[in-house]
Write an enzyme that holds these catalytic residues in place. Structure first.
Site, PDB file in Angstrom:
ATOM      1  N   HIS A   4     -23.629  -2.702  16.457  1.00 12.96           N
ATOM      2  CA  HIS A   4     -22.968  -1.854  15.149  1.00 12.96           C
ATOM      3  C   HIS A   4     -22.348  -1.464  15.257  1.00 12.96           C
ATOM      4  CE1 HIS A   4     -27.213  -3.930  14.403  1.00 12.96           C
ATOM      5  NE2 HIS A   4     -27.798  -3.029  15.128  1.00 12.96           N
TER       6      HIS A   4
HETATM    7  O1  RIB Z   1     -29.344   0.822  13.351  1.00 10.21           O
HETATM    8  C1  RIB Z   1     -28.210   0.751  14.331  1.00 10.21           C
HETATM    9  C2  RIB Z   1     -28.118   2.022  14.049  1.00 10.21           C
HETATM   10  O2  RIB Z   1     -28.854   2.687  15.075  1.00 10.21           O
HETATM   11  C3  RIB Z   1     -26.493   1.958  15.708  1.00 10.21           C
HETATM   12  O3  RIB Z   1     -25.749   3.013  15.368  1.00 10.21           O
HETATM   13  C4  RIB Z   1     -27.258   2.369  16.752  1.00 10.21           C
HETATM   14  O4  RIB Z   1     -26.860   3.089  17.477  1.00 10.21           O
HETATM   15  C5  RIB Z   1     -28.688   3.822  15.676  1.00 10.21           C
HETATM   16  O5  RIB Z   1     -27.687   4.444  16.191  1.00 10.21           O
END
Ligand code: RIB
Ligand code: CA
Length: 317
Positions: A247
């Site tokens: 992500h």
């Molecule tokens: O939902 C995904 C996010 O939540 C990403 O940034 C992961 O590292 C957590 O922080």
């Protein structure tokens, strides 16, 4: 033209990839990392950030911020309960040697205020890839920052299903009040990369093999982190399809390659702060007749090939 940035994060595995890519890519200048409570407690997000920077031999400074959400005493559901079925997905300590470098003495919130109060830093992009507690606290203490932060890129939210509840993504769910405060702050250019985009550009085991062939510490470290992530995602029908979203690193790729986002909305966006079943949900108002001013752009689709090429570029010698 090198892009200067700060990454505010809750280092976990995908934050770690974002930090290494930003620190190593020749066209990016990571000036600082600020840490927040999220994937793991603040002490761990801070230690993990230091470990990752030590791993690549980077002297980028790390500033520790909020140990808990802005208003609430804890997550809506305590972390231990939330992660009960897979406590090892976000490891308390990432698999790098204990940090040798040390955290800065200034609190991350004060660092953000000081940095953006200096006219010399009005080009620095803020990339927020954890709960938005630090950013919201800085804006609350110094509201003028809203007109001084030139661009804010956020990993958070979901248009479709969430990853903590059917409605909510983790970063927005951990601290919904902070997320809503940041989105309503008046920062002039906010781009959100939600789960819809990050899951549309997953990284595969073959991509990890490609990174291993590059062989640098950043490439090998990233490959190991992503392989760990792939091991904790629901098994695909066959190995060729085993992938995982990374992500946070997609937000960094977007800075240099905005074309990595292949479909983008521009609309009013808010976060639910009171719902029993919808707490932390991102509400994207796509109604043609909406009278509210758009406050953010929201990525719907992304291109995995452009993303992987960005990682390969960042980690090549
Ligand atoms: O939902 C995904 C996010 O939540 C990403 O940034 C992961 O590292 C957590 O922080
Ligand atoms: Ca994160």
């Amino acid at each position: 033209m090198t892009i200067r940035l700060i990454i505010d994060c809750d280092t976990g595995s995908d934050d770690a990839v974002a930090i290494m890519a930003a620190a190593l890519h020749p066209e990016l200048d990571l000036i600082a990392v600020t840490t927040v409570n999220g994937n793991v407690p603040l002490a761990n997000t801070t230690e993990n950030s230091l470990r990752v920077l030590d791993h690549i031999g980077s002297s980028v400074p790390v500033f520790a911020g909020a140990p808990r959400p802005l208003v609430r005493p804890d997550f809506p559901i305590p972390r231990a309960v939330l992660n009960g079925d897979d406590p090892e997905f976000q490891q308390l300590y990432l698999d790098f040697p204990p940090a040798v470098s040390t955290v800065q003495g200034t609190n991350a919130v004060q660092f953000l205020i000081d940095t953006y109060s200096d006219d010399a830093n009005l080009d620095v992009v803020l990339v927020a890839v954890g709960p938005l507690t630090n950013v919201a606290a800085a804006l609350a203490a110094a509201p003028q920052l809203a007109s001084r932060i030139p661009r804010l890129v956020i990993m958070g939210g979901s248009i479709g299903w969430g990853n903590v509840t059917p409605a909510a993504e983790f970063n927005f769910w951990v601290d919904p009040e902070a997320a809503e405060a940041v989105l309503s702050s008046g920062i002039r250019e906010i781009t959100i990369l939600p789960l819809d985009a990050t899951h549309d550009a997953p990284i595969s085991l073959a991509d990890c093999d490609r990174l291993d062939q590059i062989g640098t510490p950043g490439a090998r470290g990233t490959s190991a982190l992503i392989r760990h992530r792939i091991g904790h995602y629901p098994d695909a029908p066959d190995a060729a399809k085993l992938t995982a979203p990374v992500h946070d690193a997609l937000c960094v790729a977007y800075l240099l390659h905005p074309e990595v986002v292949t479909e983008m909305l521009t609309c009013p966006v808010h976060v639910e702060t009171t719902g029993e079943r919808t707490l932390g949900a991102m509400l994207v108002d796509t109604r043609p007749w909406s009278v509210e001013q758009a406050n953010a752009r929201v990525a719907k689709r992304a291109d995995a090939q452009i993303f992987v090429q960005f990682l390969a570029d960042a980690f090549s010698p």
